[in-house]
Enzyme design. Structure first.
Site, PDB file in Angstrom:
ATOM      1  N   GLY A 460       4.453   0.790  -0.972  1.00 53.90           N
ATOM      2  CA  GLY A 460       4.661  -0.568  -0.124  1.00 53.90           C
ATOM      3  C   GLY A 460       5.130  -1.638  -0.962  1.00 53.90           C
ATOM      4  CB  SER A 461       4.465  -5.361  -0.680  1.00 49.39           C
ATOM      5  OG  SER A 461       5.032  -5.304   0.752  1.00 49.39           O
ATOM      6  CB  ILE A 462       2.392  -2.779  -5.208  1.00 50.06           C
ATOM      7  CG1 ILE A 462       2.450  -1.175  -4.772  1.00 50.06           C
ATOM      8  CG2 ILE A 462       1.163  -3.535  -4.843  1.00 50.06           C
ATOM      9  CD1 ILE A 462       1.407  -0.554  -5.408  1.00 50.06           C
ATOM     10  CE  LYS A 464       8.167  -6.553  -0.370  1.00 43.28           C
ATOM     11  NZ  LYS A 464       7.716  -7.663   0.713  1.00 43.28           N
TER      12      LYS A 464
END
Length: 747
Positions: A460-462, A464
């Site tokens: 997920g967003s980690i 990014k």
């Protein structure tokens, strides 16, 4: 030699005078002659009543030995030669008597008609006749014996001639030679057996006299970074039974059950008589319990139960119970590693058992034979592993993770703490966990897994942070980059939207990180390109095992650029269509904290041999991913995640802020896959580093729950873990160097 007739003790027939056989001369019918004779000590006679004494003159050629019998050989029965007296006949005996009556002293002898006596017929050792004190009575007239012709001496060639006797000296020599030859052959054979064939004969019977005792080698310990034991072996005993000797298995089981903690029915079943599979041989050994304490074993031996005995054993002791249990793993009863580090480094930890072989007697003498064969191979204890794990920090990490995940029903959690810049793993916790001393008492075998290396998720967003780091390194963006961000974006027919809509306003890079903008990240990734993004994913360590040291570590999966679909341009940059483990993502963030240099995370610090020799672990793999300036710029921008709190909104990671310290990190919401299937409920995560200006530690927390509450506990868990770590290692707070002020929507 012919028998001598001049022996004064013999009569004309050669017999002794005065014998019981009536050999005395009788004088009946002759007047003037005495009726009896008296004997002198020498055996000579004295005539009584004759008035004259007649003496016999001994022969001049008498033998010097008066007790040796004289042998006479008669020559054809003729009268003896001149000067030789010969035995008289009965007629001559009468003439002698007449002569005696007339007073003549001469004696006329003729050849006796009696058979010649053999040389040894006469007993020379017979005692002389006893003298009588009174005169004898006249003996009764004895019938005259018939005259026998003398035997003719055998001549040469006569078949009646006795065989010639052998020479006794020759026989003695022959016997001596044979005896000496026999003893010589026996002696040679004994020397041969004692010198030449000794090894062969000795070895032939040796197996029947040998006893073999195994000398167990202690298993090496697993230590934390300060040398405190996380798992080690202690001496114990195992209890075994010989079913063929157990008299009453049920009574025996009732006595052993309270001591061993095993049900009576189980013990009785083990002691049941049976045969080895496929044979008729009775089973004579069965374990009743392993790893029994020495004191308990002594109590069992004191019971003196038939067929029950104990022997030296080893028990693996885990002082912390569940402390780092998912890392350490456990061993079998035979001290073989089955899971965790115990299995991965089994060949290092397991020692080589020794062996003592010696000769013993039989029966009641079944004891070592002094001076007999004896050979001992000393056991080689296993080496110990010194981990990078800090026992105190591990304990607190597990405690915090358990407390936070307890708020979420049915959750699974993982936490990793890495030291910068060494890459050493200081703590690695999993929830749920188990007691490594009783590994079978778990709800599910999956509870024994190490979640940090086997928990595969879409990060997920980690993810990014990897996209922004690659864009900075490739010059696609700078810390001052800003551009308008819409609320949604469509790629491959799939709509991607932000949870914090920007409404088309211009947004800064720190703002995009603070509000975790999906749209802004996808637009930056398109400028970077899929090939360069894929390359940086691999540089940060995704898609391959870290080689930390845990067995069964998952490699994750990256989507190659040639397999990207239209939607992959939107999903991959924001951490979907990517499979990774918590440890891989923690190592990627440690790269950012370490000024852009990737350092392979590792658990093993060194190996300590049984002799105390220390062997450092292989140096970790390192590689440059980002420049120090770009890594520092990325860290500074990521501080916005834990600090932005203004009229435009709050950052997603405010709950992860650690009072007194600058923290850079990122929140994430991903998906969990098990056996290739997506599981219900998102995976909430937070990975951060502190102090952000000079990071010392990286902490990663992942929590999955079917209800989706994982994100609510990940950030608070991070805050507690990072705060304890900084205080535990006495890291000074960031009092003078404050976090910069970030503008999310610059004008």
């Amino acid at each position: 030699m012919p028998p001598r007739s001049d022996d004064p003790r013999r009569d004309a027939t050669g017999s002794r005078r005065g014998s019981s056989r009536g050999s005395e001369p009788r004088e009946a019918g002759l007047g003037g002659i005495s009726d009896a004779r008296a004997y002198t000590p020498r055996g000579r006679t004295v005539r009584e009543g004759g008035g004259a004494e007649q003496r016999r003159t001994p022969r001049s050629n008498r033998s010097g030995d008066p007790f040796r019998p004289a042998l006479q050989v008669l020559d054809g029965g003729r009268a003896g030669r001149a000067g030789t007296r010969e035995p008289a006949t009965d007629g001559a005996r009468s003439g002698r008597r007449s002569t005696a009556a007339g007073g003549r002293a001469g004696v006329v002898r003729t050849v006796s008609s009696r058979p010649v006596r053999e040389p040894f017929d006469d007993d020379e050792d017979a005692p002389p006749p006893r003298r009588r004190s009174q005169p004898r009575r006249p003996a009764a007239a004895q019938p005259r014996r018939p005259v026998r012709k003398p035997r003719r001496p055998p001549r040469l060639g006569d078949p009646r001639r006795p065989p010639r006797l052998g020479d006794p000296r020759r026989r003695l020599r022959l016997g001596t030679v044979l005896a000496l030859a026999l003893f010589a052959s026996i002696g040679v054979r004994l020397v041969y057996l004692q010198t030449v064939d000794t090894p062969a004969y000795a070895d032939g019977g040796l197996p029947n006299r040998l006893a073999v005792v195994e000398l167990p080698a202690p298993r090496g310990a697993i230590l934390d970074r300060s040398g405190e034991p996380l798992a080690h072996s202690v001496e114990a005993r195992y209890v075994f039974a010989d079913p063929t000797r157990v008299k009453d298995r049920f009574a025996t089981a009732r006595l052993l059950s309270p001591l061993l903690g095993v049900p009576v029915s189980d013990l009785a079943e083990k002691m049941r008589k049976r045969t080895l599979p496929g044979t008729d041989t009775p089973l004579q050994f069965v374990y009743l319990a392993r790893g029994v304490e020495i004191a308990t074993a002594k109590r069992i031996m004191a019971l003196d139960l038939a067929g029950i005995n104990v022997h030296r054993d080893e028990r693996r002791e885990v002082p912390g119970g569940d402390l780092a249990a998912n890392l350490i793993g456990f061993v079998s009863q035979d001290m073989n590693g089955l899971e965790g580090l115990e299995a991965k480094y089994d060949d290092v930890l397991r020692g080589q058992a020794g062996k003592r072989t010696y000769e013993v007697g039989l029966g009641d003498l079944a004891a070592p034979i002094p001076g007999g064969y004896s050979r001992t191979t000393q056991p080689q204890p296993g080496s110990s592993l010194k981990l990078t794990v800090d026992r105190d920090l591990q304990f607190m990490t597990q405690r915090i993770l358990a407390k936070q995940t307890a708020k979420v029903k049915g959750s699974v959690g993982a936490a990793v703490i890495i030291e910068v810049p060494s890459g050493e793993v200081l703590a690695q916790a999993s929830q749920p966990t188990y007691d490594a001393a009783n590994p079978t008492k778990v709800g599910s075998p999956a509870d024994r897994d190490d979640a940090a290396t086997t928990f595969v998720v879409d990060p997920g967003s980690i993810h990014k942070a990897i996209t922004y780091g690659a864009a900075l390194q490739e010059g696609v963006i700078t810390p001052d980059t800003k551009f308008p961000v819409s609320d949604t974006i469509v790629r491959g027919g799939v709509t991607f939207r932000d949870t914090h809509p920007a409404g088309g306003r211009t947004m800064s890079i720190p703002g995009m990180l603070a509000f975790s903008s999906n749209v802004g990240t996808i637009e930056i990734a398109e400028k970077l390109g899929k090939d360069r993004l894929f390359d940086y994913q691999k540089r940060f360590g995704l898609g391959q095992v870290t080689g930390e040291g845990m067995p069964g570590e998952a490699a994750g999966r990256l989507l190659p650029p040639d397999q990207w679909s239209g939607s992959a341009y939107g999903s991959v940059p924001i951490g979907h269509s990517v499979d990774a483990t918590p440890l891989q993502m923690a190592a990627a963030y440690a790269t950012i904290a370490n000024n852009g240099t990737y350092v392979q995370p590792h658990l093993v610090k060194e190996t300590i041999g049984a002799d105390g020799e220390r062997s450092p672990a292989a140096a970790p793999t390192t590689r440059s991913v980002l420049s120090p300036d770009n890594a520092a710029a990325l860290r500074r921008m990521m501080e916005a995640v834990t600090t932005v709190d203004g009229p435009d909104g709050q950052a997603t990671g405010l709950a992860a802020a650690v009072p007194g310290y600058r923290v850079a990190g990122k929140t994430g919401t991903g998906l969990r896959y098990e056996n290739g299937k997506e599981q219900p409920g998102p995976v909430g995560s937070f990975i951060g580093m502190a102090p952000a200006e000079n990071p010392r530690y990286v902490v990663a927390v992942f929590v999955w729950s079917p209800g989706g509450e994982g994100g609510a506990v990940a950030a608070p868990a991070f805050r507690e873990m990072m705060g304890f770590t900084l205080r535990h290692y006495r890291v000074p707070p960031s009092l003078t160097n404050k976090s910069p002020k970030f503008e999310v929507f610059p004008r």
